[in-house]
Design a protein around this motif. Sequence first.
Motif, mmCIF file in Angstrom:
data_model
loop_
_atom_site.group_PDB
_atom_site.id
_atom_site.type_symbol
_atom_site.label_atom_id
_atom_site.label_comp_id
_atom_site.label_asym_id
_atom_site.label_seq_id
_atom_site.Cartn_x
_atom_site.Cartn_y
_atom_site.Cartn_z
ATOM 1 N N VAL A 44 0.838 -1.194 0.000
ATOM 2 C CA VAL A 44 0.000 0.000 0.000
ATOM 3 C C VAL A 44 0.877 1.250 0.000
ATOM 4 N N VAL A 45 0.653 2.094 -1.007
ATOM 5 C CA VAL A 45 1.415 3.339 -1.079
ATOM 6 C C VAL A 45 0.433 4.502 -1.155
ATOM 7 N N ASP A 46 0.666 5.471 -0.324
ATOM 8 C CA ASP A 46 -0.156 6.673 -0.295
ATOM 9 C C ASP A 46 0.037 7.449 -1.602
ATOM 10 N N SER A 47 -1.068 7.790 -2.270
ATOM 11 C CA SER A 47 -0.947 8.421 -3.587
ATOM 12 C C SER A 47 -0.503 9.875 -3.508
ATOM 13 N N VAL A 48 -0.436 10.432 -2.307
ATOM 14 C CA VAL A 48 0.077 11.789 -2.161
ATOM 15 C C VAL A 48 1.557 11.727 -1.753
ATOM 16 N N GLN A 49 1.857 10.873 -0.779
ATOM 17 C CA GLN A 49 3.213 10.799 -0.231
ATOM 18 C C GLN A 49 4.196 10.050 -1.120
ATOM 19 N N GLY A 50 3.727 9.018 -1.779
ATOM 20 C CA GLY A 50 4.646 8.182 -2.547
ATOM 21 C C GLY A 50 5.408 7.232 -1.642
ATOM 22 N N ILE A 51 6.425 6.617 -2.220
ATOM 23 C CA ILE A 51 7.191 5.610 -1.483
ATOM 24 C C ILE A 51 8.019 6.257 -0.379
ATOM 25 N N LYS B 268 22.876 0.947 9.732
ATOM 26 C CA LYS B 268 22.785 1.400 8.347
ATOM 27 C C LYS B 268 21.428 2.081 8.217
ATOM 28 N N ALA B 269 21.457 3.359 7.884
ATOM 29 C CA ALA B 269 20.213 4.126 7.841
ATOM 30 C C ALA B 269 19.855 4.466 6.401
ATOM 31 N N THR B 270 18.585 4.296 6.067
ATOM 32 C CA THR B 270 18.082 4.683 4.750
ATOM 33 C C THR B 270 17.127 5.852 4.954
ATOM 34 N N ILE B 271 17.388 6.936 4.244
ATOM 35 C CA ILE B 271 16.559 8.124 4.398
ATOM 36 C C ILE B 271 16.000 8.493 3.028
ATOM 37 N N LEU B 272 14.686 8.679 2.947
ATOM 38 C CA LEU B 272 14.082 9.143 1.697
ATOM 39 C C LEU B 272 13.605 10.564 1.901
ATOM 40 N N VAL B 273 13.924 11.418 0.938
ATOM 41 C CA VAL B 273 13.638 12.828 1.162
ATOM 42 C C VAL B 273 13.521 13.565 -0.177
ATOM 43 N N PRO B 274 12.666 14.590 -0.256
ATOM 44 C CA PRO B 274 12.636 15.396 -1.475
ATOM 45 C C PRO B 274 14.017 15.998 -1.728
ATOM 46 N N SER B 275 14.405 16.110 -2.993
ATOM 47 C CA SER B 275 15.798 16.452 -3.285
ATOM 48 C C SER B 275 16.242 17.795 -2.713
ATOM 49 N N GLU B 276 15.294 18.737 -2.523
ATOM 50 C CA GLU B 276 15.744 20.031 -1.995
ATOM 51 C C GLU B 276 16.282 19.932 -0.568
ATOM 52 N N TYR B 277 16.024 18.809 0.118
ATOM 53 C CA TYR B 277 16.504 18.696 1.497
ATOM 54 C C TYR B 277 17.783 17.869 1.639
ATOM 55 N N VAL B 278 18.337 17.455 0.511
ATOM 56 C CA VAL B 278 19.529 16.609 0.599
ATOM 57 C C VAL B 278 20.635 17.291 1.395
ATOM 58 N N GLY B 279 20.815 18.583 1.134
ATOM 59 C CA GLY B 279 21.852 19.334 1.848
ATOM 60 C C GLY B 279 21.619 19.316 3.348
#
Length: 598
Positions: free
Chosen positions: A103-110, A407-418
């Motif tokens: 189940v994936v939220d259609s607003v949030q995505g993966i 080992k940490a996996t972080i998913l984030v919109p690209s503008e927050y990579v910094g």
Amino acid sequence: QASQRIRNFSIIAHIDHGKSTLADRLIEYTGALTKREMEAQVLDSMDLERERGITIKLQAVRLSYQAQDGEVYELNLIDTPGHVDFTYEVSRSLAACEGALLVVDSVQGIEAQTLANVYLALENNLELISVINKIDLPSAEPERVKQEIEDVIGLDASEAILASAKTGIGIEEILERIVTMVPPPQGDDEAPLKALIFDSKFDAYKGAISYVRIVEGRVAKGTRMQMMSTGKSFEVTEVGVFAPSMRIVDELKAGQVGFIAASIKNVKDTQVGDTITDADKPASEALPGYRKATPMVFCGLYTVEASDYNKLRDSLEKLHLNDASLIFEPETSIALGFGFRCGFLGLLHMEIIQERLEREYDLNLITTAPSVIYKVNTVHGEVLSIDNPSNLPKVDQIVSIEEPIVKATILVPSEYVGAIMELNQEKRGAYCNMDYVSTSRVRLIYELPLSEIVFDYFDQLKSRTKGYASLDYELSGYKETDLVKIDILLNGEMVDALSFIVHRAKSYNRGRKLVEKLRGIIPRHMFEIPIQSVIGSRVIARETVNAMRKDVLSKCYGGDISRKRKLLEKQKAGKKRMKQVGNVEIPQDAFMAVLQIE
Ligand code: GTP
């Protein structure tokens, strides 16, 4: 064969993507419960769970569904906890299934836990059915989410079901898809019994109950069952299914999901992941994947009133009955007196237990800041496991200290990579990898010390990304690090419960910030209170709480007696969460202050 009409599946999703809501709709649609019977969110039955809106304990429910082909199918839905603390339990409940709804939220995505759970599902060879949920929302972007599923997970998403667990769109399609896509269980009824425990629960009348998936063989009342990890055996008193409340049946056999009761006194004997076999006709080997759940985060629990000590012990024992992964042992603190050192799977698990102790058992607690387990190599060649900073040996006894790394996996919109990179830098992280999961979102992989995650990581992550980042992590090993212990002296006396372990490079800064913070937390007394941070015997920072004479009654001009009493009561209430250490009163906040000093 009857098992041809069984389908065992779970729902995997990131927190809040709608797993429980979808489960409710499936239950409602198949009529396992009428709408009126159904309390909101049946699967999440614990109060606390409902309040926090997260699934903690997994459970199962059997649905009966007449498919378009005219046949009636037995669909066993096995719920999984959605949080990073409970990965092992997720993996065991997935092992009990042949398929899963993704189940994936259609607003949030993966999100990070979507991925983590997909990997667990793939390891267990599950058939995955993609469901894009919440399409009733105006901001839904099902096409973008489909693309993400294809790009990141590599699943064909052209067939993904568009659904709304809220309004009921797509529910029948999901049920049909389960019937046609999820393979029926295989496994021989006549082979020696192998039942996988995917959850267990303590019942005052039936004893510890194992929630099982029968992989091979059969089990009935009277079977002499045997736990394959310990060899202990018990006589089965009842077997049954979840329909959705427990219903006794004559027998469970290969492919089915249900429960086994055997008057077992302790949930420790029904550990998640273990295999149950038949003592009279044992299987030659256990199902793969069993391991003991190991606590990773520890803290001290003390009662404000010393007289509540026995109540705290009894309450912990009761909680432990249902949760073998909670461990505790008596501990004595010079400052706080008698209490318990408790071990938890993670921070959320810790918070949940603390909250339950306070709410359900009505305890007034002082909790110390959480710590991880350090491995200390001593000059005597010993390796000590230290879960309480105040037990760290003296510096001259230590050769080296190792700390747990995740080992940490972080998913984030690209503008927050910094922002994430900066945070991970501050948290002593080591960069491993980065890739795009879609045109605008990035996956970052880092190695981070677990202790830094315990220190305020989640809050920082959320605030620096406006809540858009998601995190998942797993223990990856131990690493030697230059660590030191900081002790805190209040009015010249060391308060052992405030000691903490920190990287040497950060010690000066944290030591100074903590005394500053404590100055704001420790109330004024009749005398001046110096607060000092020390490493060994070296003072690295000092602050002072000034003396004050505070006579609350002076405002009353001696007149109104009821007003006087009110004020006194108010003052008493204000004192509640305080612990007298020497001649200084320390509020609960002080013990957590170390977590909030970045
Ligand atoms: P965990 O139990 O923490 O794993 O969360 P969950 O995935 O079970 O999420 P839950 O079902 O509790 O849903 C989270 C929120 O999303 C709730 O407020 C639901 O009402 C809402 N929600 C779920 N499905 C839908 C949907 O299809 N449409 C809309 N608009 N809201 C939904």
